[in-house]
Write a protein that holds these residues in place. Sequence first.
Motif, PDB file in Angstrom:
ATOM      1  N   GLU A 645       0.827  -1.203   0.000  1.00 57.34           N
ATOM      2  CA  GLU A 645       0.000   0.000   0.000  1.00 57.34           C
ATOM      3  C   GLU A 645       0.865   1.258   0.000  1.00 57.34           C
ATOM      4  O   GLU A 645       1.603   1.512  -0.928  1.00 57.34           O
ATOM      5  N   LYS A 646       0.843   2.027   1.075  1.00 58.74           N
ATOM      6  CA  LYS A 646       1.583   3.290   1.092  1.00 58.74           C
ATOM      7  C   LYS A 646       2.879   3.195   1.886  1.00 58.74           C
ATOM      8  O   LYS A 646       3.409   4.206   2.344  1.00 58.74           O
ATOM      9  N   ASN A 647       3.423   2.000   2.046  1.00 54.04           N
ATOM     10  CA  ASN A 647       4.593   1.839   2.902  1.00 54.04           C
ATOM     11  C   ASN A 647       5.654   0.970   2.238  1.00 54.04           C
ATOM     12  O   ASN A 647       5.357  -0.108   1.732  1.00 54.04           O
ATOM     13  N   ILE A 648       6.900   1.469   2.253  1.00 57.48           N
ATOM     14  CA  ILE A 648       8.055   0.672   1.837  1.00 57.48           C
ATOM     15  C   ILE A 648       8.825   0.311   3.103  1.00 57.48           C
ATOM     16  O   ILE A 648       9.144   1.177   3.922  1.00 57.48           O
ATOM     17  N   GLN A 649       9.105  -0.971   3.251  1.00 60.40           N
ATOM     18  CA  GLN A 649       9.857  -1.423   4.417  1.00 60.40           C
ATOM     19  C   GLN A 649      11.050  -2.250   3.942  1.00 60.40           C
ATOM     20  O   GLN A 649      10.892  -3.173   3.156  1.00 60.40           O
ATOM     21  N   ILE A 650      12.238  -1.891   4.428  1.00 64.18           N
ATOM     22  CA  ILE A 650      13.464  -2.619   4.080  1.00 64.18           C
ATOM     23  C   ILE A 650      14.073  -3.146   5.366  1.00 64.18           C
ATOM     24  O   ILE A 650      14.419  -2.370   6.264  1.00 64.18           O
ATOM     25  N   ASP A 651      14.201  -4.468   5.475  1.00 65.06           N
ATOM     26  CA  ASP A 651      14.825  -5.094   6.639  1.00 65.06           C
ATOM     27  C   ASP A 651      16.201  -5.614   6.258  1.00 65.06           C
ATOM     28  O   ASP A 651      16.358  -6.303   5.239  1.00 65.06           O
ATOM     29  N   TYR A 652      17.176  -5.281   7.083  1.00 69.01           N
ATOM     30  CA  TYR A 652      18.571  -5.670   6.841  1.00 69.01           C
ATOM     31  C   TYR A 652      19.026  -6.525   8.023  1.00 69.01           C
ATOM     32  O   TYR A 652      18.978  -6.090   9.179  1.00 69.01           O
ATOM     33  N   PHE A 653      19.490  -7.757   7.747  1.00 66.25           N
ATOM     34  CA  PHE A 653      19.937  -8.679   8.792  1.00 66.25           C
ATOM     35  C   PHE A 653      21.380  -9.101   8.525  1.00 66.25           C
ATOM     36  O   PHE A 653      21.797  -9.198   7.365  1.00 66.25           O
ATOM     37  N   ASP A 654      22.128  -9.370   9.611  1.00 70.36           N
ATOM     38  CA  ASP A 654      23.409 -10.067   9.448  1.00 70.36           C
ATOM     39  C   ASP A 654      23.544 -11.098  10.565  1.00 70.36           C
ATOM     40  O   ASP A 654      22.729 -11.140  11.495  1.00 70.36           O
ATOM     41  N   SER A 655      24.561 -11.946  10.467  1.00 63.51           N
ATOM     42  CA  SER A 655      24.762 -13.021  11.453  1.00 63.51           C
ATOM     43  C   SER A 655      25.891 -12.690  12.419  1.00 63.51           C
ATOM     44  O   SER A 655      26.525 -13.581  12.969  1.00 63.51           O
ATOM     45  N   GLY A 656      26.156 -11.391  12.613  1.00 65.00           N
ATOM     46  CA  GLY A 656      27.213 -10.966  13.529  1.00 65.00           C
ATOM     47  C   GLY A 656      26.784 -11.062  14.987  1.00 65.00           C
ATOM     48  O   GLY A 656      25.790 -11.721  15.323  1.00 65.00           O
ATOM     49  N   PRO A 657      27.507 -10.386  15.891  1.00 68.55           N
ATOM     50  CA  PRO A 657      27.223 -10.485  17.327  1.00 68.55           C
ATOM     51  C   PRO A 657      25.977  -9.734  17.769  1.00 68.55           C
ATOM     52  O   PRO A 657      25.545  -9.870  18.913  1.00 68.55           O
ATOM     53  N   GLY A 658      25.387  -8.939  16.883  1.00 69.56           N
ATOM     54  CA  GLY A 658      24.206  -8.179  17.264  1.00 69.56           C
ATOM     55  C   GLY A 658      24.555  -6.911  18.024  1.00 69.56           C
ATOM     56  O   GLY A 658      25.721  -6.550  18.181  1.00 69.56           O
ATOM     57  N   ILE A 659      23.519  -6.236  18.524  1.00 72.75           N
ATOM     58  CA  ILE A 659      23.686  -4.950  19.201  1.00 72.75           C
ATOM     59  C   ILE A 659      23.111  -5.067  20.609  1.00 72.75           C
ATOM     60  O   ILE A 659      21.997  -5.555  20.795  1.00 72.75           O
ATOM     61  N   GLU A 660      23.884  -4.641  21.601  1.00 79.18           N
ATOM     62  CA  GLU A 660      23.442  -4.750  22.981  1.00 79.18           C
ATOM     63  C   GLU A 660      22.188  -3.911  23.226  1.00 79.18           C
ATOM     64  O   GLU A 660      22.021  -2.835  22.662  1.00 79.18           O
ATOM     65  N   LYS A 661      21.345  -4.401  24.124  1.00 80.29           N
ATOM     66  CA  LYS A 661      20.022  -3.810  24.321  1.00 80.29           C
ATOM     67  C   LYS A 661      20.105  -2.353  24.770  1.00 80.29           C
ATOM     68  O   LYS A 661      19.334  -1.512  24.311  1.00 80.29           O
ATOM     69  N   TYR A 662      21.045  -2.040  25.666  1.00 82.42           N
ATOM     70  CA  TYR A 662      21.100  -0.660  26.149  1.00 82.42           C
ATOM     71  C   TYR A 662      21.477   0.315  25.038  1.00 82.42           C
ATOM     72  O   TYR A 662      21.069   1.481  25.046  1.00 82.42           O
ATOM     73  N   LEU A 663      22.217  -0.166  24.031  1.00 78.19           N
ATOM     74  CA  LEU A 663      22.542   0.683  22.890  1.00 78.19           C
ATOM     75  C   LEU A 663      21.303   0.900  22.016  1.00 78.19           C
ATOM     76  O   LEU A 663      21.119   1.971  21.436  1.00 78.19           O
ATOM     77  N   LEU A 664      20.449  -0.131  21.931  1.00 79.23           N
ATOM     78  CA  LEU A 664      19.212  -0.001  21.165  1.00 79.23           C
ATOM     79  C   LEU A 664      18.246   0.942  21.872  1.00 79.23           C
ATOM     80  O   LEU A 664      17.621   1.804  21.238  1.00 79.23           O
ATOM     81  N   ASP A 665      18.114   0.785  23.184  1.00 79.74           N
ATOM     82  CA  ASP A 665      17.172   1.617  23.941  1.00 79.74           C
ATOM     83  C   ASP A 665      17.516   3.093  23.830  1.00 79.74           C
ATOM     84  O   ASP A 665      16.634   3.948  23.769  1.00 79.74           O
ATOM     85  N   ASP A 666      18.820   3.392  23.819  1.00 76.09           N
ATOM     86  CA  ASP A 666      19.259   4.799  23.779  1.00 76.09           C
ATOM     87  C   ASP A 666      19.439   5.334  22.364  1.00 76.09           C
ATOM     88  O   ASP A 666      19.760   6.518  22.192  1.00 76.09           O
ATOM     89  N   ALA A 667      19.274   4.471  21.349  1.00 73.53           N
ATOM     90  CA  ALA A 667      19.585   4.846  19.959  1.00 73.53           C
ATOM     91  C   ALA A 667      21.002   5.404  19.869  1.00 73.53           C
ATOM     92  O   ALA A 667      21.310   6.280  19.059  1.00 73.53           O
ATOM     93  N   LEU A 668      21.876   4.895  20.733  1.00 77.94           N
ATOM     94  CA  LEU A 668      23.225   5.442  20.875  1.00 77.94           C
ATOM     95  C   LEU A 668      24.071   5.232  19.624  1.00 77.94           C
ATOM     96  O   LEU A 668      24.950   6.033  19.319  1.00 77.94           O
ATOM     97  N   ILE A 669      23.793   4.161  18.898  1.00 74.24           N
ATOM     98  CA  ILE A 669      24.635   3.835  17.743  1.00 74.24           C
ATOM     99  C   ILE A 669      24.507   4.852  16.628  1.00 74.24           C
ATOM    100  O   ILE A 669      25.331   4.880  15.710  1.00 74.24           O
ATOM    101  N   PHE A 670      23.475   5.718  16.679  1.00 75.07           N
ATOM    102  CA  PHE A 670      23.304   6.734  15.644  1.00 75.07           C
ATOM    103  C   PHE A 670      23.897   8.079  16.053  1.00 75.07           C
ATOM    104  O   PHE A 670      23.740   9.068  15.348  1.00 75.07           O
TER     105      PHE A 670
END
Length: 721
Positions: A645-670
Amino acid sequence: MVKYQAMKNIRPAGRHLFTIGEDLIQDKYAAIVELVKNSYDADSSDVTIIFDKRQEEKITITIEDHGHGMTLADVEKKWLVPSTDNKLRGRTSPKGRIMQGKKGIGRYAANILGDDLLMETTNEEGETTTVYIDWEMFFRHEYLDQVEILIESEYTGKPSGTILVMNRIIDINDVNRDWSISDIDSLRFELKKLIPPQTDSTYDHSFLMKLKTYGYFDSDEYEINEEISPYPIRELYDYRISGQIDKQGLGTLKFENKKIAKIEEEIDFNFGPTNCGAINVDIRVYDRDRDGIEQLIRRGLKDEISGNYVSNIEARRLLNEVNGIGVYRNGFRIRPLGNPENDWLKLNEQRVQNPSMKIGSNQVIGYVHIESEEKSGLEEKSARDGLKNNDHYKSLRFLTQKIILELEKRRFSYRRKMTKPSMENKIEKEIDRLYDYSALENNVSNFLNKSGIPNDQVEVVKSFIAKEAEQKNEVVESIRKTVAIYQGQATIGKIVNIVLHEGRRPLNYFKNQIPNLKFWMERNISDPSDATQEKVLQITQGITENSNSFVTLFNKLDPLSSKRKTTKNIFDLPKAILKAIDIFSFEFELKGIDISCEMPSVLDFYGWEQDVITIFTNLIDNSLYWMDSVKVEEKRIKIIVTNVEKNIQIDYFDSGPGIEKYLLDDALIFDPDFSAKSEGSGLGLPISGEAADRNGFSLTALENETGAHFRLDFEYNDEEE
């Protein structure tokens, strides 16, 4: 001709002991430390160091302990034997202390401290043995075995222990022969740093060190008479990371934050085989901004003598004096690692690159305890001035840097929350705010209306403001394009290694084959034949193929070039993603990375193609780094594009170690200043975020148990439709 043949013995020169002492002991402070270690090895409960200047132009240094002492046989067969292997064979003392010395040379540090040495040692049976050495005798005799040393032994019934007395004539032209108050302060610093934290179970913390002076001041009440204890500042840290890592690189670290109510967090650490044995770390960090220093004082930083709270200047001075991360073995520091001027972890180099996140050496007091040489491969230099710069030492440095990075990431997250909002610093929003005239227009209109100005005149004024805003919006668009160009150039820096990989092979071909082409062409001119023509043809075909390799490479990089950014246009979104993937095709093949895509064959999108390529170039670059860093067995990248419909969604995955939760919660990686890489710039994901914003995408990182997961969302509005 007469042949000479005889059996001879090696005879060390008389000055050999000076070579052992002066040449292998770094300085006079190290000499004291060596003798203190000997007292520790003797199972003494304490050691007292005394500096006596009551005799004019002469200084006497006395070092006294209450250890088990030595028998006459010990003195003759061990103490008087240079480089004896006694401590090497017996690695623990009678009471179970791990021996500090093993080279059998530490006692000869005494010749650095005095012109002579009187040693009186009493064993546990009450037998006292006295040895007197005049070090000048070793210069007066050609060979070591010609020097005669006076030894006396008798039963005295005294308590066990050893006393060393060293006298030295002071030479005003040689500062090394004197011990000023400043020198004694430096020694106090060395002794305080010699004591590891209480968490070090290999060190007997009941061992006390005492320091005394006589004849340095007019009144005895000012003389030094203190028991050496660690600097109190060590317990007043802002942040701390500590724990044990085994030789497989596995362990649990504890992170502490004392800035507000004490916060603690356990970190599961997985480094992989360390190549430097198991280590025990305790690293404490101090914020040095004004507020950080004031908090440090409020937590209890007081002067050791007066008991009063120190000033801000004194607190900074103390940090300057005691900072550094020391390396300890068997409870004692390996000098000079950990001295303020010895930045063996290269913290300052990293801080210059990213001052917002990285810590400098003057902000940290720390300790890294290592295992024996046999277990760790970490060898001390013969001159007692650090560790040999071998692969094991490099591994220790890298491992310690990785542990510090875990602290830096969490410290950065906390400071970011306290000092700036998470999403209001986006470049795009700041640019828009800079030239937003709506508030000005409303304020001027309200003021004019209240002042009774006719509406038609108010509208004229508003039109002037609107016209100025329109002109400034053109400037905004130009700035936005310039920012995008620089971001594209930053991304190019991340793929220089790809250029080197793909460009080296054709360049080598040109270098080697062009001279051959010249040779065979000249041969063909002078003596034409099918064979020479075939050679020329083969080389020219090779040149064509390798030239095409360069053309392909440059075509891959063209979307990221610094040419002037064009206006938005319609482009094929899946094709742009494939262009980013193609940049890394060589590295995918080299590293065995499986990359798959699920997306429409064609999907028109209105925006900047270069930005989309930049986004995926940075995401792929991050995946390659992290999959390499943790040595994952199956390296995979998957990209899924859906258009509903009116939405484009792009999902990007890798098999690395991932990102720690506190970094996700704070959006710190950006955050532009943040990087989870040991030597990262922190630019990749912020650049991707800005490029996504410019094109109407929202870029987020999502929690995922099997690696990293990024999502790009785009929702069409009516105008875009």
